[in-house]
Structures are given as structure tokens and as C-alpha cells.
Design a protein around this motif. Structure first.
Motif, PDB file in Angstrom:
ATOM      1  N   ALA A 124       0.794  -1.039  -0.011  1.00  0.00           N
ATOM      2  CA  ALA A 124      -0.073  -0.101   0.027  1.00  0.00           C
ATOM      3  C   ALA A 124       0.768   1.464  -0.068  1.00  0.00           C
ATOM      4  CB  ALA A 124      -1.005   0.222   1.116  1.00  0.00           C
ATOM      5  N   ALA A 125       1.888   1.081   0.859  1.00  0.00           N
ATOM      6  CA  ALA A 125       2.813   2.362   0.801  1.00  0.00           C
ATOM      7  C   ALA A 125       3.380   2.346  -0.419  1.00  0.00           C
ATOM      8  CB  ALA A 125       3.978   2.377   1.945  1.00  0.00           C
ATOM      9  N   LEU A 126       4.123   1.519  -1.268  1.00  0.00           N
ATOM     10  CA  LEU A 126       4.637   1.638  -2.628  1.00  0.00           C
ATOM     11  C   LEU A 126       3.652   2.036  -3.713  1.00  0.00           C
ATOM     12  CD1 LEU A 126       6.716  -1.542  -2.544  1.00  0.00           C
ATOM     13  CD2 LEU A 126       7.577   0.675  -2.077  1.00  0.00           C
ATOM     14  N   ALA A 127       2.266   1.703  -3.381  1.00  0.00           N
ATOM     15  CA  ALA A 127       1.279   2.220  -4.201  1.00  0.00           C
ATOM     16  C   ALA A 127       0.916   3.871  -4.281  1.00  0.00           C
ATOM     17  CB  ALA A 127      -0.210   1.231  -4.183  1.00  0.00           C
ATOM     18  N   GLU A 128       1.407   4.313  -3.063  1.00  0.00           N
ATOM     19  CA  GLU A 128       1.355   5.704  -2.886  1.00  0.00           C
ATOM     20  C   GLU A 128       2.476   6.451  -3.500  1.00  0.00           C
ATOM     21  OE1 GLU A 128      -1.703   7.380  -1.613  1.00  0.00           O
ATOM     22  OE2 GLU A 128      -2.526   5.205  -1.736  1.00  0.00           O
ATOM     23  N   LEU A 129       3.419   5.905  -4.058  1.00  0.00           N
ATOM     24  CA  LEU A 129       4.639   6.700  -4.426  1.00  0.00           C
ATOM     25  C   LEU A 129       4.269   7.515  -5.578  1.00  0.00           C
ATOM     26  CD1 LEU A 129       7.375   3.904  -4.615  1.00  0.00           C
ATOM     27  CD2 LEU A 129       7.227   5.740  -3.056  1.00  0.00           C
ATOM     28  N   PRO A 130       5.003   8.751  -5.554  1.00  0.00           N
ATOM     29  CA  PRO A 130       4.942   9.750  -6.574  1.00  0.00           C
ATOM     30  C   PRO A 130       5.073   9.017  -7.921  1.00  0.00           C
ATOM     31  CG  PRO A 130       6.207  10.744  -5.015  1.00  0.00           C
ATOM     32  CD  PRO A 130       5.803   9.182  -4.717  1.00  0.00           C
ATOM     33  N   PRO A 131       4.577   9.376  -9.171  1.00  0.00           N
ATOM     34  CA  PRO A 131       4.777   8.505 -10.506  1.00  0.00           C
ATOM     35  C   PRO A 131       6.119   8.407 -10.739  1.00  0.00           C
ATOM     36  CG  PRO A 131       3.191  10.494 -10.512  1.00  0.00           C
ATOM     37  CD  PRO A 131       3.768  10.640  -9.269  1.00  0.00           C
ATOM     38  N   GLN A 132       7.085   9.418 -10.389  1.00  0.00           N
ATOM     39  CA  GLN A 132       8.356   9.259 -11.100  1.00  0.00           C
ATOM     40  C   GLN A 132       9.194   8.156 -10.108  1.00  0.00           C
ATOM     41  OE1 GLN A 132       7.213  12.014  -9.157  1.00  0.00           O
ATOM     42  NE2 GLN A 132       8.922  12.900  -7.890  1.00  0.00           N
ATOM     43  N   PHE A 133       8.699   7.773  -9.068  1.00  0.00           N
ATOM     44  CA  PHE A 133       9.465   6.578  -8.338  1.00  0.00           C
ATOM     45  C   PHE A 133       8.923   5.191  -8.619  1.00  0.00           C
ATOM     46  CE2 PHE A 133      10.140  10.371  -5.614  1.00  0.00           C
ATOM     47  CZ  PHE A 133      11.647  10.138  -5.994  1.00  0.00           C
ATOM     48  N   ALA A 134       7.690   5.231  -9.012  1.00  0.00           N
ATOM     49  CA  ALA A 134       6.709   3.935  -9.075  1.00  0.00           C
ATOM     50  C   ALA A 134       7.332   2.906 -10.120  1.00  0.00           C
ATOM     51  CB  ALA A 134       5.298   4.256  -9.568  1.00  0.00           C
ATOM     52  N   PRO A 135       7.780   3.382 -11.213  1.00  0.00           N
ATOM     53  CA  PRO A 135       8.153   2.208 -12.061  1.00  0.00           C
ATOM     54  C   PRO A 135       9.538   1.326 -11.658  1.00  0.00           C
ATOM     55  CG  PRO A 135       7.863   4.111 -13.329  1.00  0.00           C
ATOM     56  CD  PRO A 135       7.682   4.542 -12.000  1.00  0.00           C
ATOM     57  N   ALA A 136      10.312   2.084 -11.011  1.00  0.00           N
ATOM     58  CA  ALA A 136      11.497   1.383 -10.399  1.00  0.00           C
ATOM     59  C   ALA A 136      11.109   0.583  -9.124  1.00  0.00           C
ATOM     60  CB  ALA A 136      12.749   2.451  -9.955  1.00  0.00           C
ATOM     61  N   ALA A 137      10.113   1.019  -8.417  1.00  0.00           N
ATOM     62  CA  ALA A 137       9.738   0.480  -7.122  1.00  0.00           C
ATOM     63  C   ALA A 137       9.100  -0.784  -7.650  1.00  0.00           C
ATOM     64  CB  ALA A 137       8.820   1.339  -6.337  1.00  0.00           C
ATOM     65  N   GLN A 138       8.429  -0.817  -8.916  1.00  0.00           N
ATOM     66  CA  GLN A 138       7.436  -2.129  -9.197  1.00  0.00           C
ATOM     67  C   GLN A 138       8.337  -3.245  -9.584  1.00  0.00           C
ATOM     68  OE1 GLN A 138       4.834  -0.641 -12.180  1.00  0.00           O
ATOM     69  NE2 GLN A 138       3.539   0.345 -10.644  1.00  0.00           N
ATOM     70  N   GLU A 139       9.830  -2.639  -9.732  1.00  0.00           N
ATOM     71  CA  GLU A 139      10.670  -3.729 -10.284  1.00  0.00           C
ATOM     72  C   GLU A 139      11.449  -4.727  -8.990  1.00  0.00           C
ATOM     73  OE1 GLU A 139      13.615  -2.243 -12.808  1.00  0.00           O
ATOM     74  OE2 GLU A 139      12.040  -1.443 -14.291  1.00  0.00           O
ATOM     75  N   ILE A 140      11.394  -4.214  -7.751  1.00  0.00           N
ATOM     76  CA  ILE A 140      11.840  -4.729  -6.613  1.00  0.00           C
ATOM     77  C   ILE A 140      10.965  -5.977  -6.132  1.00  0.00           C
ATOM     78  CG2 ILE A 140      12.543  -4.175  -4.331  1.00  0.00           C
ATOM     79  CD1 ILE A 140      13.203  -1.400  -5.299  1.00  0.00           C
ATOM     80  N   LEU A 141      11.471  -6.972  -5.577  1.00  0.00           N
ATOM     81  CA  LEU A 141      10.769  -7.960  -4.861  1.00  0.00           C
ATOM     82  C   LEU A 141      10.500  -7.443  -3.395  1.00  0.00           C
ATOM     83  CD1 LEU A 141      12.172 -11.333  -5.838  1.00  0.00           C
ATOM     84  CD2 LEU A 141      10.134 -10.326  -6.515  1.00  0.00           C
ATOM     85  N   LEU A 142       9.456  -7.721  -2.757  1.00  0.00           N
ATOM     86  CA  LEU A 142       9.155  -7.439  -1.633  1.00  0.00           C
ATOM     87  C   LEU A 142       8.843  -8.813  -0.503  1.00  0.00           C
ATOM     88  CD1 LEU A 142       8.518  -5.190   0.698  1.00  0.00           C
ATOM     89  CD2 LEU A 142       6.190  -5.193  -0.207  1.00  0.00           C
ATOM     90  N   ARG A 143       9.655  -9.007   0.322  1.00  0.00           N
ATOM     91  CA  ARG A 143       9.606 -10.004   1.123  1.00  0.00           C
ATOM     92  C   ARG A 143       9.632  -9.916   2.668  1.00  0.00           C
ATOM     93  NH1 ARG A 143       8.317 -12.128  -2.962  1.00  0.00           N
ATOM     94  NH2 ARG A 143       9.654 -13.218  -4.244  1.00  0.00           N
ATOM     95  N   VAL A 144       8.815 -10.666   3.341  1.00  0.00           N
ATOM     96  CA  VAL A 144       8.545 -10.417   4.817  1.00  0.00           C
ATOM     97  C   VAL A 144       8.979 -11.905   5.409  1.00  0.00           C
ATOM     98  CG1 VAL A 144       7.089  -9.650   6.425  1.00  0.00           C
ATOM     99  CG2 VAL A 144       6.682  -8.773   4.507  1.00  0.00           C
ATOM    100  N   LEU A 145       9.769 -11.657   6.506  1.00  0.00           N
ATOM    101  CA  LEU A 145      10.165 -12.807   7.288  1.00  0.00           C
ATOM    102  C   LEU A 145       9.986 -12.379   8.909  1.00  0.00           C
ATOM    103  CD1 LEU A 145      13.621 -13.821   5.911  1.00  0.00           C
ATOM    104  CD2 LEU A 145      11.375 -14.831   5.434  1.00  0.00           C
ATOM    105  N   ASP A 146       9.754 -13.365   9.586  1.00  0.00           N
ATOM    106  CA  ASP A 146       9.379 -12.790  11.084  1.00  0.00           C
ATOM    107  C   ASP A 146      10.868 -12.012  11.631  1.00  0.00           C
ATOM    108  OD1 ASP A 146       7.227 -13.263  12.055  1.00  0.00           O
ATOM    109  OD2 ASP A 146       7.520 -15.523  12.843  1.00  0.00           O
ATOM    110  N   PHE A 147      11.901 -12.691  11.269  1.00  0.00           N
ATOM    111  CA  PHE A 147      13.310 -12.110  11.741  1.00  0.00           C
ATOM    112  C   PHE A 147      14.257 -12.248  10.793  1.00  0.00           C
ATOM    113  CE2 PHE A 147      11.584 -13.149  16.020  1.00  0.00           C
ATOM    114  CZ  PHE A 147      12.104 -12.199  16.604  1.00  0.00           C
ATOM    115  N   PRO A 148      15.239 -11.331  10.771  1.00  0.00           N
ATOM    116  CA  PRO A 148      16.637 -11.653   9.840  1.00  0.00           C
ATOM    117  C   PRO A 148      17.166 -13.103  10.011  1.00  0.00           C
ATOM    118  CG  PRO A 148      16.658  -9.740  11.107  1.00  0.00           C
ATOM    119  CD  PRO A 148      15.475 -10.343  11.599  1.00  0.00           C
ATOM    120  N   PRO A 149      17.776 -13.546   8.893  1.00  0.00           N
ATOM    121  CA  PRO A 149      18.417 -14.809   9.085  1.00  0.00           C
ATOM    122  C   PRO A 149      19.839 -14.661   9.815  1.00  0.00           C
ATOM    123  CG  PRO A 149      17.772 -14.608   6.841  1.00  0.00           C
ATOM    124  CD  PRO A 149      17.561 -13.218   7.438  1.00  0.00           C
TER     125      PRO A 149
END
Length: 135
Positions: free
Chosen positions: A21-46
């Protein structure tokens, strides 16, 4: 008094939805680059990551950008994995509970955008000059 019996902390999927949702609110100039990034959530860092970064307490790391910043990318680069933003649920929840002055959605958005800024090549110092979040 509110009854908390039967309530559970937001799961990894819920944290990911907040970040998206936060990424969807980005200004248009940042949105294309943000869409190319994977987003992953883990409980803790390895553990290996914590060791590599010299971090003893896993609650100290709420997020991480893993990849080559856009300012350093070259057409000659051979990517062995996609650029990724990692969010760590338990440290985020812990920080949110300790702060008590922001919503969970605001904190997830902040961590997500902070890590995205690294994708754009910004250092922690540059981000801190622009983002007065911690004051």
C-alpha cells in the motif's frame, strides 16, 4: 477496557499488504523503479545475515535492501537475484510497540520507503537529512 483475548499480531502477509500500500502511494516518478523490486517479509532476519552485519540482537534490524542501487547499475551487470526489500515483522512490531506514537501502517511504510531509498542509491545519512522521522 478493551478485551485483547483472541487477538493476534499482524502476520507476514498483513505486513506485506501494508508495505505494498505504501509503494502504491509513491509519486509517479518513483513507481516504475519500485515495481521492479521484490518485497519479502520474514519474522526475523536470518542468523547468517545478522552475523555478516555484526548485529547481535535480531530486533535491531527492521528492514534491508538487497541489490545493486540504481546509481551503480550497469548494463554489463549480471544479476544473480532480483533486487529485494526485506521487512522483518517481529522487529517492526517491537519497534511499533516501543514507540507508541505512530500507527503500524505508518511504521511499515517508513521502513519500506527507507529501504527503497537505498535502491535509488541514497545513503543512510542522505535519507536522514531528508526524512526527519526519528525526531
Amino acid at each position: 477496557m478493551q478485551d485483547w483475548l483472541g487477538r493476534t499480531a499482524p502476520d507476514e502477509e498483513t505486513i506485506e499488504q501494508m508495505a505494498r500500500a505504501a509503494l502504491a502511494e509513491l509519486p509517479p516518478q518513483f513507481a516504475p523503479a519500485a515495481q521492479e523490486i521484490l518485497l519479502r517479509v520474514l519474522d526475523f532476519p536470518p542468523e547468517e545475515l545478522l552475523d555478516e552485519m555484526g548485529i547481535e540482537n535480531p530486533f535491531e534490524l527492521t528492514g534491508l535492501y538487497e541489490g545493486i542501487p540504481l546509481t551503480e547499475k550497469s548494463v554489463m551487470d549480471v544479476a544473480d537475484r532480483p533486487d529485494t526489500i526485506w521487512l522483518f515483522r517481529r522487529p517492526i512490531l517491537d519497534e511499533w510497540a516501543e514507540r507508541g506514537d505512530v500507527t503500524l501502517g505508518q511504521l511499515v511504510a517508513h521502513v519500506t520507503i527507507h529501504e527503497l531509498a537505498h535502491h535509488f542509491g541514497w545513503s543512510d545519512e542522505e535519507i536522514a537529512r531528508i526524512d526527519r522521522w526519528w525526531e
